[in-house]
Design an enzyme around this catalytic site. Sequence first.
Site, PDB file in Angstrom:
ATOM      1  N   SER A  50       0.800  -1.203  -0.045  1.00 43.72           N
ATOM      2  CA  SER A  50       0.042   0.041  -0.096  1.00 43.72           C
ATOM      3  C   SER A  50       0.930   1.251   0.073  1.00 43.72           C
ATOM      4  O   SER A  50       2.151   1.239   0.384  1.00 43.72           O
ATOM      5  CB  SER A  50      -0.834  -0.191   1.414  1.00 43.72           C
ATOM      6  N   ASP A  82      -1.099  -1.030  -4.032  1.00 40.31           N
ATOM      7  CA  ASP A  82      -2.326  -0.996  -3.403  1.00 40.31           C
ATOM      8  C   ASP A  82      -2.753   0.338  -2.891  1.00 40.31           C
ATOM      9  O   ASP A  82      -1.577   1.053  -2.329  1.00 40.31           O
ATOM     10  CB  ASP A  82      -2.479  -1.953  -2.171  1.00 40.31           C
ATOM     11  N   GLU A 134     -10.966   2.505  -7.552  1.00 40.95           N
ATOM     12  CA  GLU A 134     -12.293   2.525  -6.532  1.00 40.95           C
ATOM     13  C   GLU A 134     -13.172   3.459  -6.555  1.00 40.95           C
ATOM     14  O   GLU A 134     -13.044   4.492  -6.736  1.00 40.95           O
ATOM     15  CB  GLU A 134     -11.499   2.564  -5.107  1.00 40.95           C
ATOM     16  N   HIS A 178     -11.966  -2.174   6.150  1.00 40.14           N
ATOM     17  CA  HIS A 178     -10.606  -2.532   6.196  1.00 40.14           C
ATOM     18  C   HIS A 178     -10.289  -2.796   7.791  1.00 40.14           C
ATOM     19  O   HIS A 178     -11.072  -2.170   8.694  1.00 40.14           O
ATOM     20  CB  HIS A 178      -9.693  -1.267   6.000  1.00 40.14           C
ATOM     21  N   GLY A 179      -9.284  -3.679   8.047  1.00 39.39           N
ATOM     22  CA  GLY A 179      -8.926  -3.901   9.586  1.00 39.39           C
ATOM     23  C   GLY A 179      -9.972  -4.926  10.154  1.00 39.39           C
ATOM     24  O   GLY A 179     -10.606  -5.600   9.696  1.00 39.39           O
ATOM     25  N   HIS A 205     -11.970  -5.200  -1.003  1.00 36.17           N
ATOM     26  CA  HIS A 205     -11.253  -5.010  -0.247  1.00 36.17           C
ATOM     27  C   HIS A 205     -11.359  -5.439   1.322  1.00 36.17           C
ATOM     28  O   HIS A 205     -12.618  -5.626   1.247  1.00 36.17           O
ATOM     29  CB  HIS A 205     -10.779  -3.460  -0.270  1.00 36.17           C
ATOM     30  N   GLY A 206     -10.560  -5.466   2.105  1.00 33.13           N
ATOM     31  CA  GLY A 206     -10.655  -5.532   3.457  1.00 33.13           C
ATOM     32  C   GLY A 206     -11.146  -7.285   3.677  1.00 33.13           C
ATOM     33  O   GLY A 206     -12.125  -7.551   4.538  1.00 33.13           O
ATOM     34  N   GLY A 207     -10.432  -8.209   2.933  1.00 35.50           N
ATOM     35  CA  GLY A 207     -10.690  -9.526   3.280  1.00 35.50           C
ATOM     36  C   GLY A 207     -10.609 -10.193   4.353  1.00 35.50           C
ATOM     37  O   GLY A 207     -11.508 -10.869   4.701  1.00 35.50           O
TER      38      GLY A 207
HETATM   39  O1  G3H Z   1      -5.955  -3.001   0.555  1.00 43.87           O
HETATM   40  C1  G3H Z   1      -5.795  -3.808   1.522  1.00 43.87           C
HETATM   41  C2  G3H Z   1      -6.805  -4.624   1.978  1.00 43.87           C
HETATM   42  O2  G3H Z   1      -8.168  -4.147   1.808  1.00 43.87           O
HETATM   43  C3  G3H Z   1      -6.649  -5.227   3.403  1.00 43.87           C
HETATM   44  O3  G3H Z   1      -7.742  -5.119   4.183  1.00 43.87           O
HETATM   45  O4  G3H Z   1      -6.648  -5.391   6.382  1.00 43.87           O
HETATM   46  O5  G3H Z   1      -9.256  -5.873   6.286  1.00 43.87           O
HETATM   47  O6  G3H Z   1      -7.621  -7.598   5.065  1.00 43.87           O
HETATM   48  P1  G3H Z   1      -7.747  -6.136   5.727  1.00 43.87           P
HETATM   49 ZN    ZN Z   2      -7.841  -1.991   0.598  1.00 48.79          ZN
END
Ligand code: G3H
Ligand code: ZN
Length: 277
Positions: A50, A82, A134, A178-179, A205-207
């Site tokens: 990122s 990213d 995005e 995220h997070g 995003h935000g897996g």
């Molecule tokens: O761009 C990075 C991701 O969206 C990471 O999201 O930290 O929730 O897995 P995450």
């Molecule tokens: Zn992300």
Amino acid sequence: MKLANGYDLMDYAKRNGYILPAFNTINMEMTYAIAKGLNDAQLPGYIQISTNNLRLSNPKIIAQVAQDAADRYDIPIGLHLDHGKTFESVKDCCDAGFTSIMIDNSALPFEENIKETRRAAEYCHFYGVPVEAELGAISGKEDDIVSEADAHTNPDQVVDFVERTGCDLLAVAVGNVHGLDVEPKVDLDLLKKIADISPVPIVLHGGSGIPFETIQKARQCGLLKINYGSDLRKEFIATFGRAYEQNHNLFNVIELSLQSVENVAAVAKNLVTIINS
Ligand code: G3H
Ligand code: ZN
């Protein structure tokens, strides 16, 4: 092996109904771990970094470390920027050999987002590098960057946005966060609505924290790429934390660093395998 071009990875995913995992790295150990995890699973994916983490190193060094990691294996691995926030960061990473790029101008008004994304796409496309953009805003926390914004992607804007920007992948905000602090609530109906009309594949995003059943359903809606950051970072930190808890006099950093590669690789292998099972 040479770093895989982003278009080739996308083709592979489309042909095989495969979800490409993109794992965030922040340092050399995590970069090696991600490559190892993908190789152990024998499944392709991305190492991604990122913009926030470019504060720690520069794109040329990151590309060299990623290339060294990819050289160790024969599974296709791409290198993705990213959340690229500026044209300069996009250009620097593209010039350094990144094989896939994200420009994230989602915080800008719609027309500005289009203009800046288009500029990045024109640059990257000249060098054969695909661009993710995005639309909408994903809330949550990425390292020390906190975003309060939470605007779901508006399906009415999708076709116009994709056509006018020329982006190759679309990151959407559909309740993903995220997070690890907030529970994601992915609106699969909205995701499907967007995927059905989007001229390009969808990215989530935000897996970390999204239930695997949700990801399987999203896959049926045409999800092509998913990002994982926090799950890997947590394991990296925990490796050192657990060891320190057991022995406050620890000083053998090389052993712990090697262990962190093994542990983070196991998390990456598990994630890429489960989401594609
Ligand atoms: O761009 C990075 C991701 O969206 C990471 O999201 O930290 O929730 O897995 P995450
Ligand atoms: Zn992300």
